[in-house]
Design a protein around this motif. Sequence first.
Motif, PDB file in Angstrom:
ATOM      1  N   CYS A 215      41.223  -0.387  49.365  1.00 28.97           N
ATOM      2  CA  CYS A 215      41.041  -0.309  47.913  1.00 28.97           C
ATOM      3  C   CYS A 215      39.973  -1.289  47.448  1.00 28.97           C
ATOM      4  CB  CYS A 215      42.377  -0.627  47.225  1.00 28.97           C
ATOM      5  SG  CYS A 215      42.242  -0.583  45.433  1.00 28.97           S
TER       6      CYS A 215
ATOM      7  N   CYS B  99      48.045  -7.891  45.045  1.00 25.54           N
ATOM      8  CA  CYS B  99      48.351  -6.583  45.641  1.00 25.54           C
ATOM      9  C   CYS B  99      49.060  -6.714  46.984  1.00 25.54           C
ATOM     10  CB  CYS B  99      47.071  -5.781  45.832  1.00 25.54           C
ATOM     11  SG  CYS B  99      46.158  -5.520  44.309  1.00 25.54           S
TER      12      CYS B  99
ATOM     13  N   CYS C 205      50.693   0.954  41.174  1.00 26.16           N
ATOM     14  CA  CYS C 205      49.485   0.136  41.307  1.00 26.16           C
ATOM     15  C   CYS C 205      49.566  -0.999  40.271  1.00 26.16           C
ATOM     16  CB  CYS C 205      48.244   0.988  41.040  1.00 26.16           C
ATOM     17  SG  CYS C 205      46.709   0.051  40.997  1.00 26.16           S
TER      18      CYS C 205
HETATM   19 FE1  SF4 Z   1      44.397  -1.213  44.804  1.00 21.78          FE
HETATM   20 FE2  SF4 Z   1      46.338  -0.939  43.007  1.00 21.78          FE
HETATM   21 FE3  SF4 Z   1      46.947  -1.216  45.563  1.00 21.78          FE
HETATM   22 FE4  SF4 Z   1      45.983  -3.262  44.224  1.00 21.78          FE
HETATM   23  S1  SF4 Z   1      47.936  -2.251  43.871  1.00 21.78           S
HETATM   24  S2  SF4 Z   1      45.336  -2.593  46.250  1.00 21.78           S
HETATM   25  S3  SF4 Z   1      44.553  -2.291  42.850  1.00 21.78           S
HETATM   26  S4  SF4 Z   1      45.856   0.467  44.666  1.00 21.78           S
END
Ligand code: SF4
Length: 303
Positions: free
Chosen positions: A276, A283, A301
């Motif tokens: 990502c 994250c 997310c």
């Molecule tokens: Fe990407 Fe969202 Fe996962 Fe963070 S939580 S790595 S921004 S997909």
Amino acid sequence: MVRAVDGVDLHIDRGETLGVVGESGCGKTVTARSVLKLIDMPPGRFEAGQILWQGRDLIPLSMDEMDKIRAKEIAIIFQEPMTSLNPVYTVGDQIAEVIALHQKLSRKQAIAGAAEMLRLVDIPNPQRRVHDYPHQFSGGMRQRVMIAMALSCQPKLLIADEPTTALDVTIQAQILELMQEMKERFGMAIMLITHAMGVVAETCQRVTVMYAGNVVEEASVEALFGDPRHPYTQGLIRSIPRVDRSAEKKQRLEAIAGTVPNLLDPPPGCRFAARCKFAMDICTQGLPPLKEVGPGHYVRCVL
Ligand code: SF4
């Protein structure tokens, strides 16, 4: 231990088509097979959770009890029909076996029912072809036979696991159209497992996007394609070829760099983090929860 599917929560409404999308290894097929308890047990097992079918949990049911639900209430078709059809029995015998089992009919009546199902799925000369063997049908025709068999007891839910992947593009369109026709005729719901976003856009009302055993986004087709929120979903959509772009706006298809993580040792936080471009420290500190960001639109997310 591999948790092939972890914390997946999805539902399907009467008469709707739910698309379940994601790349190979994301848990789509395990999810589909789990609904009918078709995973190999052992070594597979359900660690926790429920599979509610019309309010009844299927997990505690014995295989005999599941046999009463399979085909009659929930049916499944797979990607490669040749491996699902028995090569040493005629297609009529195989469809008739399902009909006779659930509808308590004589063999003659069941064979007549099988021919009628072949007619419904547009196989020419059904009265004659009911006596043919699977190898005497083309790939597309075999998939029609599988659909005929799956629908022979008029299930309320059809699970279609990549039903067109092994077929030519023109045949794929015919099979999808046939499934749509059958859905309307029998008033059933369809869970369509696929990696083809174009197929989802054309055939589904709602979509669940899976990644590395987790659901990462769930929404109506309109919301998912109009306002995709998860970076993985955005990547999937950017990888669809478009014919409606003008010559000036022509751009290369984007690929999502990297591969799905090894589920023997999954990353501690968001499983998409290594691929990502928005990944931050937070994250990797825990799996983000699935949050509602609009009516019926859920995203896993931190953004
Ligand atoms: Fe990407 Fe969202 Fe996962 Fe963070 S939580 S790595 S921004 S997909």
